[in-house]
Design a protein around this motif. Structure first.
Motif, PDB file in Angstrom:
ATOM      1  N   LYS A 200     -75.932 -62.662   5.885  1.00  0.00           N
ATOM      2  CA  LYS A 200     -77.043 -61.701   5.879  1.00  0.00           C
ATOM      3  C   LYS A 200     -76.535 -60.291   5.580  1.00  0.00           C
ATOM      4  O   LYS A 200     -75.559 -59.844   6.186  1.00  0.00           O
ATOM      5  N   GLY A 201     -77.159 -59.629   4.645  1.00  0.00           N
ATOM      6  CA  GLY A 201     -76.776 -58.238   4.359  1.00  0.00           C
ATOM      7  C   GLY A 201     -75.515 -58.099   3.524  1.00  0.00           C
ATOM      8  O   GLY A 201     -75.064 -56.979   3.263  1.00  0.00           O
ATOM      9  N   SER A 202     -74.919 -59.228   3.113  1.00  0.00           N
ATOM     10  CA  SER A 202     -73.689 -59.113   2.309  1.00  0.00           C
ATOM     11  C   SER A 202     -74.068 -58.858   0.839  1.00  0.00           C
ATOM     12  O   SER A 202     -75.226 -58.997   0.464  1.00  0.00           O
ATOM     13  N   ASP A 203     -73.047 -58.495   0.046  1.00  0.00           N
ATOM     14  CA  ASP A 203     -73.338 -58.200  -1.370  1.00  0.00           C
ATOM     15  C   ASP A 203     -73.034 -59.393  -2.281  1.00  0.00           C
ATOM     16  O   ASP A 203     -72.847 -59.228  -3.474  1.00  0.00           O
TER      17      ASP A 203
ATOM     18  N   GLN B 205     -78.482 -62.468  -3.713  1.00  0.00           N
ATOM     19  CA  GLN B 205     -79.386 -61.312  -3.903  1.00  0.00           C
ATOM     20  C   GLN B 205     -80.708 -61.832  -4.471  1.00  0.00           C
ATOM     21  O   GLN B 205     -81.043 -61.611  -5.625  1.00  0.00           O
ATOM     22  N   THR B 206     -81.422 -62.577  -3.680  1.00  0.00           N
ATOM     23  CA  THR B 206     -82.690 -63.156  -4.130  1.00  0.00           C
ATOM     24  C   THR B 206     -83.732 -62.919  -3.031  1.00  0.00           C
ATOM     25  O   THR B 206     -83.359 -62.698  -1.875  1.00  0.00           O
ATOM     26  N   PRO B 207     -85.019 -62.969  -3.384  1.00  0.00           N
ATOM     27  CA  PRO B 207     -86.055 -62.713  -2.375  1.00  0.00           C
ATOM     28  C   PRO B 207     -86.025 -63.738  -1.244  1.00  0.00           C
ATOM     29  O   PRO B 207     -86.444 -63.440  -0.130  1.00  0.00           O
ATOM     30  N   ASN B 208     -85.545 -64.955  -1.536  1.00  0.00           N
ATOM     31  CA  ASN B 208     -85.515 -65.982  -0.487  1.00  0.00           C
ATOM     32  C   ASN B 208     -84.127 -66.613  -0.378  1.00  0.00           C
ATOM     33  O   ASN B 208     -83.881 -67.723  -0.867  1.00  0.00           O
TER      34      ASN B 208
END
Ligand code: S3P
Length: 179
Positions: free
Chosen positions: A118-121, A126-129
């Protein structure tokens, strides 16, 4: 399975499985060098993984990843952490299946993966779900991890490094700085 004391250990598994944490911890306990392939890739390239994905796409990243795996997989007596997608290419799976290293799959479920990433790059998440993506990745990759691994550990808890160490000791593979 061929087993000997200075056998290199290669950790595979999903993002968030703890490959880097467990790898560093095992290397310290065994008195071995730790190699993080993602970190090596970033050092070689002088860019972060998200930057490499942005400029070269996933395919460019995977080509670099394969080259590094080839280079380091035959190093003896070390602990190697791979990136979660290393098993995607057949050429990488072949390297892992044929290597003398002990390939260890750190297995986690979707919930653990989501919590730890969670919160990583990480570009793929990096998707909405992210949960949907994680499920898709786990479903697709689990058979591939299992295809290359000599052994699998439940890595949802926080004692996986000790579980692996105990297994190594039980199988006569333990080493120490004084050996
Ligand atoms: C990836 C996992 C990442 C990194 C890259 C791609 C993947 O490594 O290699 O973002 O495809 O699962 P970690 O497994 O160390 O997060």
């Amino acid at each position: 399975m061929q087993k000997y004391k200075t056998q290199t250990i290669v950790l595979v598994g999903m993002m968030g499985a703890g490959k880097t944490y467990v790898g560093k911890s095992l290397a310290a306990m065994l008195g071995r060098k730790f190699i993080d392939l993602d970190k090596k890739l970033e050092e070689r390239c002088g860019s972060s993984i998200p930057e490499i994905f942005a400029v070269e796409g996933e395919d460019g990243f995977r080509k670099r990843e394969s080259r590094l795996l080839k280079e380091f997989s035959e190093t003896e007596g070390v602990v190697i952490a791979t990136g979660g997608g290393v098993v995607l290419r057949e050429e990488n799976r072949k390297i892992l299946r044929n290597s003398k290293a002990l390939v260890v799959h750190l297995n986690i479920n979707e919930r653990t993966c989501l919590n730890r990433t969670k919160g990583s790059d990480r570009p793929l998440l990096q998707t909405p779900n992210p949960m949907e993506k994680i499920k898709e990745l786990i479903d697709f990759r689990t058979p591939l991890y299992r295809e290359v691994a000599d052994i699998e550990f439940d890595a949802n808890g926080s004692h996986c490094d000790r579980d692996v160490l105990e297994w190594l000791q039980a199988n006569g593979l333990e080493g120490s700085k004084n050996d």
